[in-house]
Design a protein around this motif. Structure first.
Motif, PDB file in Angstrom:
ATOM      1  N   MET A  64     -40.118-107.655  39.676  1.00  0.00           N
ATOM      2  CA  MET A  64     -39.026-107.892  40.618  1.00  0.00           C
ATOM      3  C   MET A  64     -37.712-107.317  40.078  1.00  0.00           C
ATOM      4  O   MET A  64     -36.971-106.653  40.799  1.00  0.00           O
ATOM      5  CB  MET A  64     -38.857-109.375  40.906  1.00  0.00           C
ATOM      6  CG  MET A  64     -37.718-109.668  41.878  1.00  0.00           C
ATOM      7  SD  MET A  64     -37.543-111.413  42.233  1.00  0.00           S
ATOM      8  CE  MET A  64     -38.664-111.522  43.604  1.00  0.00           C
ATOM      9  N   LEU A  65     -37.433-107.551  38.814  1.00  0.00           N
ATOM     10  CA  LEU A  65     -36.210-107.012  38.206  1.00  0.00           C
ATOM     11  C   LEU A  65     -36.220-105.483  38.193  1.00  0.00           C
ATOM     12  O   LEU A  65     -35.200-104.851  38.480  1.00  0.00           O
ATOM     13  CB  LEU A  65     -36.040-107.545  36.783  1.00  0.00           C
ATOM     14  CG  LEU A  65     -35.608-108.991  36.669  1.00  0.00           C
ATOM     15  CD1 LEU A  65     -35.632-109.439  35.215  1.00  0.00           C
ATOM     16  CD2 LEU A  65     -34.240-109.187  37.273  1.00  0.00           C
ATOM     17  N   GLN A  66     -37.357-104.898  37.895  1.00  0.00           N
ATOM     18  CA  GLN A  66     -37.452-103.436  37.904  1.00  0.00           C
ATOM     19  C   GLN A  66     -37.204-102.884  39.301  1.00  0.00           C
ATOM     20  O   GLN A  66     -36.487-101.883  39.461  1.00  0.00           O
ATOM     21  CB  GLN A  66     -38.831-102.997  37.407  1.00  0.00           C
ATOM     22  CG  GLN A  66     -39.038-103.214  35.926  1.00  0.00           C
ATOM     23  CD  GLN A  66     -40.484-103.014  35.506  1.00  0.00           C
ATOM     24  OE1 GLN A  66     -41.380-102.900  36.340  1.00  0.00           O
ATOM     25  NE2 GLN A  66     -40.718-102.987  34.196  1.00  0.00           N
ATOM     26  N   ASN A  67     -37.766-103.526  40.314  1.00  0.00           N
ATOM     27  CA  ASN A  67     -37.553-103.074  41.692  1.00  0.00           C
ATOM     28  C   ASN A  67     -36.095-103.188  42.104  1.00  0.00           C
ATOM     29  O   ASN A  67     -35.553-102.291  42.755  1.00  0.00           O
ATOM     30  CB  ASN A  67     -38.444-103.861  42.656  1.00  0.00           C
ATOM     31  CG  ASN A  67     -39.898-103.467  42.545  1.00  0.00           C
ATOM     32  OD1 ASN A  67     -40.221-102.361  42.133  1.00  0.00           O
ATOM     33  ND2 ASN A  67     -40.790-104.374  42.914  1.00  0.00           N
ATOM     34  N   LEU A  68     -35.463-104.296  41.742  1.00  0.00           N
ATOM     35  CA  LEU A  68     -34.036-104.461  42.053  1.00  0.00           C
ATOM     36  C   LEU A  68     -33.203-103.381  41.371  1.00  0.00           C
ATOM     37  O   LEU A  68     -32.293-102.808  41.983  1.00  0.00           O
ATOM     38  CB  LEU A  68     -33.558-105.847  41.625  1.00  0.00           C
ATOM     39  CG  LEU A  68     -34.093-107.016  42.433  1.00  0.00           C
ATOM     40  CD1 LEU A  68     -33.735-108.339  41.762  1.00  0.00           C
ATOM     41  CD2 LEU A  68     -33.562-106.965  43.847  1.00  0.00           C
ATOM     42  N   PHE A  69     -33.501-103.087  40.124  1.00  0.00           N
ATOM     43  CA  PHE A  69     -32.777-102.056  39.389  1.00  0.00           C
ATOM     44  C   PHE A  69     -32.982-100.684  40.034  1.00  0.00           C
ATOM     45  O   PHE A  69     -32.033 -99.924  40.217  1.00  0.00           O
ATOM     46  CB  PHE A  69     -33.218-102.029  37.929  1.00  0.00           C
ATOM     47  CG  PHE A  69     -32.552-100.953  37.129  1.00  0.00           C
ATOM     48  CD1 PHE A  69     -31.236-101.097  36.706  1.00  0.00           C
ATOM     49  CD2 PHE A  69     -33.221 -99.783  36.814  1.00  0.00           C
ATOM     50  CE1 PHE A  69     -30.611-100.105  35.985  1.00  0.00           C
ATOM     51  CE2 PHE A  69     -32.610 -98.783  36.087  1.00  0.00           C
ATOM     52  CZ  PHE A  69     -31.301 -98.942  35.667  1.00  0.00           C
ATOM     53  N   ARG A  70     -34.225-100.376  40.392  1.00  0.00           N
ATOM     54  CA  ARG A  70     -34.511 -99.073  41.011  1.00  0.00           C
ATOM     55  C   ARG A  70     -33.787 -98.921  42.342  1.00  0.00           C
ATOM     56  O   ARG A  70     -33.270 -97.853  42.663  1.00  0.00           O
ATOM     57  CB  ARG A  70     -36.015 -98.899  41.192  1.00  0.00           C
ATOM     58  CG  ARG A  70     -36.731 -98.645  39.886  1.00  0.00           C
ATOM     59  CD  ARG A  70     -38.219 -98.437  40.108  1.00  0.00           C
ATOM     60  NE  ARG A  70     -38.881 -98.276  38.825  1.00  0.00           N
ATOM     61  CZ  ARG A  70     -39.937 -98.964  38.433  1.00  0.00           C
ATOM     62  NH1 ARG A  70     -40.473 -99.869  39.237  1.00  0.00           N
ATOM     63  NH2 ARG A  70     -40.476 -98.764  37.250  1.00  0.00           N
ATOM     64  N   VAL A 130     -39.983-116.416  47.038  1.00  0.00           N
ATOM     65  CA  VAL A 130     -40.639-116.818  45.805  1.00  0.00           C
ATOM     66  C   VAL A 130     -39.561-117.250  44.815  1.00  0.00           C
ATOM     67  O   VAL A 130     -38.604-116.529  44.556  1.00  0.00           O
ATOM     68  CB  VAL A 130     -41.467-115.654  45.212  1.00  0.00           C
ATOM     69  CG1 VAL A 130     -42.100-116.056  43.914  1.00  0.00           C
ATOM     70  CG2 VAL A 130     -42.498-115.187  46.206  1.00  0.00           C
ATOM     71  N   LYS A 131     -39.733-118.414  44.273  1.00  0.00           N
ATOM     72  CA  LYS A 131     -38.795-118.943  43.284  1.00  0.00           C
ATOM     73  C   LYS A 131     -39.139-118.384  41.909  1.00  0.00           C
ATOM     74  O   LYS A 131     -40.299-118.128  41.592  1.00  0.00           O
ATOM     75  CB  LYS A 131     -38.858-120.467  43.256  1.00  0.00           C
ATOM     76  CG  LYS A 131     -38.386-121.117  44.523  1.00  0.00           C
ATOM     77  CD  LYS A 131     -38.463-122.621  44.394  1.00  0.00           C
ATOM     78  CE  LYS A 131     -38.004-123.271  45.678  1.00  0.00           C
ATOM     79  NZ  LYS A 131     -38.092-124.724  45.598  1.00  0.00           N
ATOM     80  N   ALA A 132     -38.131-118.207  41.108  1.00  0.00           N
ATOM     81  CA  ALA A 132     -38.332-117.689  39.754  1.00  0.00           C
ATOM     82  C   ALA A 132     -39.274-118.580  38.952  1.00  0.00           C
ATOM     83  O   ALA A 132     -40.084-118.094  38.167  1.00  0.00           O
ATOM     84  CB  ALA A 132     -36.993-117.552  39.042  1.00  0.00           C
ATOM     85  N   ALA A 133     -39.205-119.880  39.165  1.00  0.00           N
ATOM     86  CA  ALA A 133     -40.056-120.810  38.414  1.00  0.00           C
ATOM     87  C   ALA A 133     -41.534-120.638  38.759  1.00  0.00           C
ATOM     88  O   ALA A 133     -42.406-120.987  37.964  1.00  0.00           O
ATOM     89  CB  ALA A 133     -39.625-122.243  38.697  1.00  0.00           C
ATOM     90  N   ASP A 134     -41.808-120.078  39.954  1.00  0.00           N
ATOM     91  CA  ASP A 134     -43.189-119.892  40.394  1.00  0.00           C
ATOM     92  C   ASP A 134     -43.771-118.539  39.979  1.00  0.00           C
ATOM     93  O   ASP A 134     -44.938-118.276  40.226  1.00  0.00           O
ATOM     94  CB  ASP A 134     -43.279-120.020  41.920  1.00  0.00           C
ATOM     95  CG  ASP A 134     -42.880-121.408  42.397  1.00  0.00           C
ATOM     96  OD1 ASP A 134     -43.015-122.374  41.609  1.00  0.00           O
ATOM     97  OD2 ASP A 134     -42.424-121.511  43.547  1.00  0.00           O
ATOM     98  N   MET A 135     -42.977-117.686  39.358  1.00  0.00           N
ATOM     99  CA  MET A 135     -43.424-116.336  38.993  1.00  0.00           C
ATOM    100  C   MET A 135     -43.993-116.296  37.583  1.00  0.00           C
ATOM    101  O   MET A 135     -43.538-117.013  36.703  1.00  0.00           O
ATOM    102  CB  MET A 135     -42.255-115.348  39.038  1.00  0.00           C
ATOM    103  CG  MET A 135     -41.761-115.013  40.374  1.00  0.00           C
ATOM    104  SD  MET A 135     -40.520-113.715  40.188  1.00  0.00           S
ATOM    105  CE  MET A 135     -39.509-114.039  41.582  1.00  0.00           C
TER     106      MET A 135
END
Length: 75
Positions: free
Chosen positions: A14-20, A1-6
């Motif tokens: 997505m950022l929260q999951n990456l941080f966790r 998934v591209k950032a532009a499509d989110m």
């Protein structure tokens, strides 16, 4: 998934999951460093791992360390 499509919410999730995940890996490394000691056996000339919790020693590196390793502990 591209950032532009989110959507904004999807990007935030997505950022929260990456941080966790990053924090979980950091905590796992910390627990492993508290649990295992890497020691040198002068008789064999090899390193071994000592589990502080169980009192067991292992010649093989714990699999949870993956490609990483522990600092050698001096006694």
């Amino acid at each position: 998934v591209k950032a532009a499509d989110m959507t904004t919410d999807q990007a935030a999730t997505m950022l929260q999951n990456l941080f966790r995940r990053r924090m979980a890996r950091k905590r796992m490394r910390q627990v492993l460093q508290e649990t295992f000691l890497k020691l040198f056996d002068e008789g064999s000339g090899l390193y071994y791992y000592y589990n502080n919790n169980t009192g067991e020693s292992y010649w093989d590196k714990p699999k949870l360390l993956g490609n990483g390793d522990l600092e050698t502990t001096e006694y």
